[in-house]
Write a protein that holds these residues in place. Structure first.
Motif, PDB file in Angstrom:
ATOM      1  N   VAL A  78       0.918  -1.285  -0.051  1.00  0.00           N
ATOM      2  CA  VAL A  78       0.048  -0.099  -0.046  1.00  0.00           C
ATOM      3  C   VAL A  78       0.880   1.174   0.149  1.00  0.00           C
ATOM      4  O   VAL A  78       1.968   1.276   0.539  1.00  0.00           O
ATOM      5  CB  VAL A  78      -1.019   0.011   1.256  1.00  0.00           C
ATOM      6  CG1 VAL A  78      -0.152  -0.154   2.514  1.00  0.00           C
ATOM      7  CG2 VAL A  78      -1.904   1.094   1.006  1.00  0.00           C
ATOM      8  N   TYR A  79       0.302   2.237  -0.639  1.00  0.00           N
ATOM      9  CA  TYR A  79       1.310   3.473  -0.716  1.00  0.00           C
ATOM     10  C   TYR A  79       0.403   4.702  -0.358  1.00  0.00           C
ATOM     11  O   TYR A  79      -0.725   4.622  -0.253  1.00  0.00           O
ATOM     12  CB  TYR A  79       1.403   3.677  -2.443  1.00  0.00           C
ATOM     13  CG  TYR A  79       2.373   2.623  -2.991  1.00  0.00           C
ATOM     14  CD1 TYR A  79       1.366   1.614  -3.732  1.00  0.00           C
ATOM     15  CD2 TYR A  79       3.496   2.250  -3.007  1.00  0.00           C
ATOM     16  CE1 TYR A  79       2.165   0.541  -4.473  1.00  0.00           C
ATOM     17  CE2 TYR A  79       4.120   1.362  -3.613  1.00  0.00           C
ATOM     18  CZ  TYR A  79       3.339   0.483  -4.340  1.00  0.00           C
ATOM     19  OH  TYR A  79       3.819  -0.524  -4.971  1.00  0.00           O
ATOM     20  N   LEU A  80       1.185   5.686  -0.119  1.00  0.00           N
ATOM     21  CA  LEU A  80       0.670   7.125   0.371  1.00  0.00           C
ATOM     22  C   LEU A  80       1.424   8.107  -0.280  1.00  0.00           C
ATOM     23  O   LEU A  80       2.609   8.318  -0.014  1.00  0.00           O
ATOM     24  CB  LEU A  80       0.514   7.402   1.930  1.00  0.00           C
ATOM     25  CG  LEU A  80       0.040   8.357   2.348  1.00  0.00           C
ATOM     26  CD1 LEU A  80      -1.595   8.196   2.054  1.00  0.00           C
ATOM     27  CD2 LEU A  80       0.087   8.767   3.797  1.00  0.00           C
ATOM     28  N   GLN A  81       0.994   8.812  -1.413  1.00  0.00           N
ATOM     29  CA  GLN A  81       1.681   9.806  -1.948  1.00  0.00           C
ATOM     30  C   GLN A  81       1.282  10.928  -1.131  1.00  0.00           C
ATOM     31  O   GLN A  81      -0.149  11.319  -1.157  1.00  0.00           O
ATOM     32  CB  GLN A  81       1.253   9.855  -3.362  1.00  0.00           C
ATOM     33  CG  GLN A  81       1.812  10.842  -4.171  1.00  0.00           C
ATOM     34  CD  GLN A  81       3.350  10.960  -4.111  1.00  0.00           C
ATOM     35  OE1 GLN A  81       4.160   9.838  -4.440  1.00  0.00           O
ATOM     36  NE2 GLN A  81       4.082  12.090  -4.079  1.00  0.00           N
ATOM     37  N   MET A  82       2.087  11.845  -0.930  1.00  0.00           N
ATOM     38  CA  MET A  82       1.776  13.059  -0.117  1.00  0.00           C
ATOM     39  C   MET A  82       2.234  14.473  -0.842  1.00  0.00           C
ATOM     40  O   MET A  82       3.701  14.330  -1.140  1.00  0.00           O
ATOM     41  CB  MET A  82       2.532  12.941   1.349  1.00  0.00           C
ATOM     42  CG  MET A  82       2.195  11.503   1.988  1.00  0.00           C
ATOM     43  SD  MET A  82       3.000  11.730   3.741  1.00  0.00           S
ATOM     44  CE  MET A  82       4.590  11.627   3.612  1.00  0.00           C
ATOM     45  N   ASN A  83       1.579  15.195  -1.183  1.00  0.00           N
ATOM     46  CA  ASN A  83       2.016  16.419  -2.043  1.00  0.00           C
ATOM     47  C   ASN A  83       1.721  17.694  -0.919  1.00  0.00           C
ATOM     48  O   ASN A  83       0.915  17.599  -0.170  1.00  0.00           O
ATOM     49  CB  ASN A  83       1.236  16.225  -3.101  1.00  0.00           C
ATOM     50  CG  ASN A  83       1.488  15.283  -4.334  1.00  0.00           C
ATOM     51  OD1 ASN A  83       2.873  14.798  -4.130  1.00  0.00           O
ATOM     52  ND2 ASN A  83       0.548  14.857  -4.925  1.00  0.00           N
ATOM     53  N   SER A  84       2.018  18.848  -1.438  1.00  0.00           N
ATOM     54  CA  SER A  84       1.904  20.154  -0.724  1.00  0.00           C
ATOM     55  C   SER A  84       1.807  19.849   0.942  1.00  0.00           C
ATOM     56  O   SER A  84       1.251  20.235   1.429  1.00  0.00           O
ATOM     57  CB  SER A  84       0.613  20.502  -1.270  1.00  0.00           C
ATOM     58  OG  SER A  84       0.446  20.885  -2.605  1.00  0.00           O
ATOM     59  N   LEU A  85       3.243  19.269   1.011  1.00  0.00           N
ATOM     60  CA  LEU A  85       3.154  18.784   2.694  1.00  0.00           C
ATOM     61  C   LEU A  85       3.543  20.216   3.344  1.00  0.00           C
ATOM     62  O   LEU A  85       4.027  21.320   2.804  1.00  0.00           O
ATOM     63  CB  LEU A  85       4.500  17.963   2.557  1.00  0.00           C
ATOM     64  CG  LEU A  85       4.147  16.591   2.300  1.00  0.00           C
ATOM     65  CD1 LEU A  85       5.590  15.735   2.097  1.00  0.00           C
ATOM     66  CD2 LEU A  85       3.266  15.943   3.500  1.00  0.00           C
ATOM     67  N   LYS A  86       2.936  20.128   4.549  1.00  0.00           N
ATOM     68  CA  LYS A  86       2.807  21.215   5.457  1.00  0.00           C
ATOM     69  C   LYS A  86       3.511  20.890   6.877  1.00  0.00           C
ATOM     70  O   LYS A  86       3.720  19.662   7.315  1.00  0.00           O
ATOM     71  CB  LYS A  86       1.419  21.731   5.887  1.00  0.00           C
ATOM     72  CG  LYS A  86       0.684  22.044   4.728  1.00  0.00           C
ATOM     73  CD  LYS A  86      -0.679  22.393   5.178  1.00  0.00           C
ATOM     74  CE  LYS A  86      -1.825  22.359   4.028  1.00  0.00           C
ATOM     75  NZ  LYS A  86      -3.126  22.761   4.157  1.00  0.00           N
ATOM     76  N   SER A  87       3.977  21.845   7.506  1.00  0.00           N
ATOM     77  CA  SER A  87       4.914  21.458   8.914  1.00  0.00           C
ATOM     78  C   SER A  87       3.778  20.779   9.858  1.00  0.00           C
ATOM     79  O   SER A  87       4.526  19.722  10.182  1.00  0.00           O
ATOM     80  CB  SER A  87       5.267  22.814   9.518  1.00  0.00           C
ATOM     81  OG  SER A  87       4.260  23.529   9.794  1.00  0.00           O
ATOM     82  N   GLU A  88       2.682  20.578   9.700  1.00  0.00           N
ATOM     83  CA  GLU A  88       1.886  20.165  10.465  1.00  0.00           C
ATOM     84  C   GLU A  88       1.597  18.549   9.953  1.00  0.00           C
ATOM     85  O   GLU A  88       1.078  17.754  10.771  1.00  0.00           O
ATOM     86  CB  GLU A  88       0.489  20.661  10.686  1.00  0.00           C
ATOM     87  CG  GLU A  88      -0.142  21.214   9.359  1.00  0.00           C
ATOM     88  CD  GLU A  88       0.002  22.500   9.090  1.00  0.00           C
ATOM     89  OE1 GLU A  88       1.049  23.105   9.034  1.00  0.00           O
ATOM     90  OE2 GLU A  88      -1.073  23.277   8.586  1.00  0.00           O
ATOM     91  N   ASP A  89       2.249  18.348   9.225  1.00  0.00           N
ATOM     92  CA  ASP A  89       2.328  16.923   8.568  1.00  0.00           C
ATOM     93  C   ASP A  89       3.373  15.985   9.314  1.00  0.00           C
ATOM     94  O   ASP A  89       3.464  14.850   9.066  1.00  0.00           O
ATOM     95  CB  ASP A  89       2.358  16.826   7.003  1.00  0.00           C
ATOM     96  CG  ASP A  89       1.124  17.340   6.259  1.00  0.00           C
ATOM     97  OD1 ASP A  89       1.212  17.961   5.359  1.00  0.00           O
ATOM     98  OD2 ASP A  89      -0.073  17.192   6.672  1.00  0.00           O
ATOM     99  N   THR A  90       4.161  16.789   9.786  1.00  0.00           N
ATOM    100  CA  THR A  90       5.472  16.072  10.542  1.00  0.00           C
ATOM    101  C   THR A  90       4.886  15.106  11.438  1.00  0.00           C
ATOM    102  O   THR A  90       3.943  15.655  12.364  1.00  0.00           O
ATOM    103  CB  THR A  90       6.147  17.027  11.284  1.00  0.00           C
ATOM    104  OG1 THR A  90       6.888  17.921  10.253  1.00  0.00           O
ATOM    105  CG2 THR A  90       7.405  16.588  12.143  1.00  0.00           C
TER     106      THR A  90
END
Length: 115
Positions: A78-90
């Motif tokens: 399973v994959y998770l592609q994460m775009n437009s990352l923000k500091s709160e995604d840490t």
């Protein structure tokens, strides 16, 4: 014994992208719902995205439109592609598999969004 191993975490600047993978071994998880969770320091673990055995995806409001979950049953991944990352995604990102009362978890991979 089922093992889930996440990979792909790292350090990325705000606005950047990162792709996570979770490979399962020990059992065919094609009929399992797969989830990505995350836990930031001092916060509770929260579900980020979920994909059913049939491929239906559900996202947390905080990542909708930015993250994409997908699965490749042929390679038990399973994959998770994460775009437009923000500091709160840490956070530490965990992969999970669930079917009825069976639950399996990976060890997690760190994602840090910082300039």
């Amino acid at each position: 014994q089922v093992q889930l191993v996440e990979s792909g975490g790292g350090l990325v600047p705000p606005g950047g992208s990162l792709g996570l993978s979770c490979v399962a071994s020990g059992k065919n998880l094609n009929l399992y719902a797969m989830r990505w969770y995350r836990q930031a320091p001092g916060k509770q673990r929260e579900m980020v995205a979920r994909i059913s055995a049939s491929g239906t995806a559900v996202y947390a409001d905080s990542v909708k439109g930015r993250f994409t979950i997908s699965r490749d049953n042929g390679v038990n991944t399973v994959y998770l592609q994460m775009n437009s990352l923000k500091s709160e995604d840490t956070a530490v990102y965990y992969c999970g598999a669930q079917k009825f009362d069976e639950n399996y978890w990976g060890q997690g991979t760190q994602v840090t969004v910082s300039s």
